[in-house]
Design an enzyme around this catalytic site. Structure first.
Site, PDB file in Angstrom:
ATOM      1  N   ARG A  95      -7.786  -6.751  16.406  1.00  0.00           N
ATOM      2  CA  ARG A  95      -7.045  -5.905  15.449  1.00  0.00           C
ATOM      3  C   ARG A  95      -5.608  -6.393  15.332  1.00  0.00           C
ATOM      4  O   ARG A  95      -5.018  -6.394  14.262  1.00  0.00           O
ATOM      5  CB  ARG A  95      -7.079  -4.423  15.865  1.00  0.00           C
ATOM      6  CG  ARG A  95      -6.096  -3.588  15.033  1.00  0.00           C
ATOM      7  CD  ARG A  95      -6.417  -2.107  14.881  1.00  0.00           C
ATOM      8  NE  ARG A  95      -6.876  -1.451  16.070  1.00  0.00           N
ATOM      9  CZ  ARG A  95      -6.108  -1.159  17.143  1.00  0.00           C
ATOM     10  NH1 ARG A  95      -4.827  -1.484  17.146  1.00  0.00           N
ATOM     11  NH2 ARG A  95      -6.627  -0.563  18.179  1.00  0.00           N
ATOM     12  N   TYR A 102      -1.707  -3.566 -11.914  1.00  0.00           N
ATOM     13  CA  TYR A 102      -3.124  -3.452 -11.575  1.00  0.00           C
ATOM     14  C   TYR A 102      -3.480  -1.960 -11.423  1.00  0.00           C
ATOM     15  O   TYR A 102      -2.720  -1.208 -10.794  1.00  0.00           O
ATOM     16  CB  TYR A 102      -3.378  -4.211 -10.273  1.00  0.00           C
ATOM     17  CG  TYR A 102      -4.751  -4.000  -9.697  1.00  0.00           C
ATOM     18  CD1 TYR A 102      -5.883  -4.392 -10.389  1.00  0.00           C
ATOM     19  CD2 TYR A 102      -4.917  -3.381  -8.459  1.00  0.00           C
ATOM     20  CE1 TYR A 102      -7.142  -4.188  -9.860  1.00  0.00           C
ATOM     21  CE2 TYR A 102      -6.179  -3.184  -7.917  1.00  0.00           C
ATOM     22  CZ  TYR A 102      -7.292  -3.586  -8.631  1.00  0.00           C
ATOM     23  OH  TYR A 102      -8.538  -3.372  -8.105  1.00  0.00           O
ATOM     24  N   ASP A 144       4.050  -8.602  -6.660  1.00  0.00           N
ATOM     25  CA  ASP A 144       2.623  -8.893  -6.528  1.00  0.00           C
ATOM     26  C   ASP A 144       2.376 -10.189  -7.311  1.00  0.00           C
ATOM     27  O   ASP A 144       2.432 -10.208  -8.539  1.00  0.00           O
ATOM     28  CB  ASP A 144       1.811  -7.716  -7.094  1.00  0.00           C
ATOM     29  CG  ASP A 144       0.304  -7.940  -7.011  1.00  0.00           C
ATOM     30  OD1 ASP A 144      -0.126  -9.107  -6.907  1.00  0.00           O
ATOM     31  OD2 ASP A 144      -0.448  -6.955  -7.085  1.00  0.00           O
ATOM     32  N   LYS A 167      -8.681 -12.954  -5.034  1.00  0.00           N
ATOM     33  CA  LYS A 167      -8.620 -13.601  -6.343  1.00  0.00           C
ATOM     34  C   LYS A 167      -8.462 -15.118  -6.191  1.00  0.00           C
ATOM     35  O   LYS A 167      -9.356 -15.750  -5.671  1.00  0.00           O
ATOM     36  CB  LYS A 167      -7.498 -12.953  -7.163  1.00  0.00           C
ATOM     37  CG  LYS A 167      -7.491 -11.406  -7.095  1.00  0.00           C
ATOM     38  CD  LYS A 167      -8.712 -10.749  -7.737  1.00  0.00           C
ATOM     39  CE  LYS A 167      -8.827  -9.256  -7.431  1.00  0.00           C
ATOM     40  NZ  LYS A 167      -7.696  -8.441  -7.816  1.00  0.00           N
TER      41      LYS A 167
HETATM   42  C1  PLP Z   1      -7.188  -7.175  -7.505  1.00  0.00           C
HETATM   43  C2  PLP Z   1      -5.744  -6.925  -7.474  1.00  0.00           C
HETATM   44  C3  PLP Z   1      -5.164  -6.155  -6.459  1.00  0.00           C
HETATM   45  C4  PLP Z   1      -5.993  -5.469  -5.404  1.00  0.00           C
HETATM   46  O1  PLP Z   1      -6.601  -6.375  -4.551  1.00  0.00           O
HETATM   47  P1  PLP Z   1      -7.999  -6.067  -3.782  1.00  0.00           P
HETATM   48  O2  PLP Z   1      -8.203  -7.323  -3.006  1.00  0.00           O
HETATM   49  O3  PLP Z   1      -9.027  -5.836  -4.838  1.00  0.00           O
HETATM   50  O4  PLP Z   1      -7.790  -4.871  -2.939  1.00  0.00           O
HETATM   51  C5  PLP Z   1      -3.794  -5.999  -6.473  1.00  0.00           C
HETATM   52  N1  PLP Z   1      -3.021  -6.561  -7.422  1.00  0.00           N
HETATM   53  C6  PLP Z   1      -3.553  -7.302  -8.424  1.00  0.00           C
HETATM   54  C7  PLP Z   1      -2.646  -7.910  -9.442  1.00  0.00           C
HETATM   55  C8  PLP Z   1      -4.920  -7.507  -8.480  1.00  0.00           C
HETATM   56  O5  PLP Z   1      -5.437  -8.230  -9.480  1.00  0.00           O
END
Ligand code: PLP
Length: 396
Positions: free
Chosen positions: A59, A111, A182, A207
């Site tokens: 963890r 998002y 982000d 992603k």
């Molecule tokens: C998909 C996404 C997230 C969230 O990520 P997860 O891995 O699905 O929890 C956050 N910000 C953006 C821009 C995203 O495309």
């Protein structure tokens, strides 16, 4: 380039393409495995009382996760990267830095899961938010005495609004606010917000970093030691870290980050130009098109335009006919993998976003989002020709 402090190779000024291949040698085992092992263990034996191998409990930290964090931190030019079980776990952990009564300025287009987190969870924890379109509005008039941070995406999901990170970072510095970016849509291959003045960078590792639609993960990358320690403390306390196997999958995905993004980006530009030629397509939003309002900022702050395209067709029926008839392209949520995906934000990624916010951001039932993959561009265009012809017939 400055190679000091790099545990990878010596005397090579690395490009990002090469960086994607360079593991942290200080973590490699005595066998010299080139594919870094999956340390599938929950706990670690102590060599003796008061002694540690460097790891105690997964963890807290695990060698596979640490290797992954090391390369992500390296790619983003951070002092540290912290790997999470998902992008949302990363964002939720960053929000734990704040306390009731704190105010945060968030970009109005984000998002959908992030908007849901702010609206449903963070509000309950006593935070205040102001949503501002940071690509066009100055955040300064919205800053209050209790404002602690500015949170943005650029380009935004899904409307592809582009914000000048350096410009916002000057405001954040002056007012002593944390700037949180982000960077999921660009990946570290195309954009490095820490080098443009951001304090915290977030990624959904699901992603482009993972790149194969086969795992969920997230990252927080920082340059400040105190922030690093606080975020690691929260992560360990709440148990939001990435598992060894998922760490390994993303580690493998990163090996091809550069070639995948080069190809996806090339395909995206060609597809954006192709989409413009169809009479049912009312608008193509891709920041690599010179008519996009963020084009010049992208050229200044990023090394490419990414693989995400948002486009608008002339009716909801036409949009749904496209979704019902794609074959080579998959109708699925998510982005950043080798396969091209088409997404319908109103019922998928942004389903929980309040209707007035959707409307204000310009997301309608005619809006479609594409994550362009690495297929042959002629085949993608052929697929669209076929799908558009069917949609035209079905909606005539
Ligand atoms: C998909 C996404 C997230 C969230 O990520 P997860 O891995 O699905 O929890 C956050 N910000 C953006 C821009 C995203 O495309």
């Amino acid at each position: 380039m400055d190679c000091s402090g790099c545990n990878r190779c010596t005397e090579i000024n690395c490009s990002l393409d090469t960086k994607c291949q360079q593991l942290d040698r200080s973590l490699m085992d005595q066998w010299g495995a080139i594919s870094f092992p999956i340390y599938q263990t929950a706990t670690f034996k102590h060599p003796g009382f008061g002694e540690t191998s460097g790891f105690a409990y997964t963890r807290t930290q695990n060698p596979t996760r640490k290797q992954l964090e090391s390369i992500v931190g390296y790619l983003e030019s951070g002092r540290d990267a912290i790997a999470f079980a998902s992008g949302m776990a990363a964002i939720a952990t960053v929000m734990e830095l704040f306390k009731p009564g704190d105010h945060i300025i968030i970009d109005s287009d984000l998002y959908g899961g992030s908007i849901r987190l702010f609206n449903e969870i963070c509000i309950k924890n006593g935070f205040e938010y102001t949503a501002v379109n940071l690509s066009s509005e100055d955040p300064e008039p919205f800053i209050k005495e209790n404002t602690k941070a500015i949170y943005l995406e650029t380009p935004t999901n899904p409307m592809m609004n582009v914000t000048d990170i350096e410009k916002i970072s000057r405001v954040a510095k002056e007012k002593e606010l944390l700037l949180i970016v982000d960077n999921t849509f660009m990946s570290p291959y195309f954009q490095n917000p820490l080098l443009l003045g951001a304090d915290i960078v977030i990624h959904s590792g699901t992603k482009f970093l993972g790149g194969h639609h086969d795992t969920i993960g997230g990252f927080v990358i920082v340059k400040d030691e105190d922030l690093d320690n606080r975020i690691r403390f929260i992560q360990n306390t709440i148990g939001a870290g990435l598992s060894p196997f998922d760490s390994w999958l993303i580690l493998r995905g990163i090996r091809t980050l550069a070639v995948r993004l080069e190809r996806s980006g090339e395909n995206a530009l060609k597809l954006a130009n192709y989409l413009k030629t169809n009479k049912h397509v009312k608008k193509v939003i891709y920041p690599g098109l010179p008519e996009h309002p963020g084009y010049e900022i992208m050229k200044k702050q990023a090394r490419g335009f990414g693989a995400m395209i948002t486009f608008e067709v002339d009716s909801a029926e036409f949009a749904r006919a496209i979704l019902n008839n794609v074959e080579l392209i998959y109708f699925a949520e998510s982005l950043g993998g080798t396969e091209t995906l088409i997404t319908y934000p109103v019922t998928q990624t942004h389903a929980d976003v309040p209707a007035d916010v959707l409307k204000k951001n310009g997301i309608t039932d005619c809006t479609l989002r594409l994550s362009v993959g690495i297929e042959g561009i002629a085949d993608l265009i052929c697929e669209f020709n076929r799908v558009f012809a069917i949609a035209e017939k079905e909606t005539a």
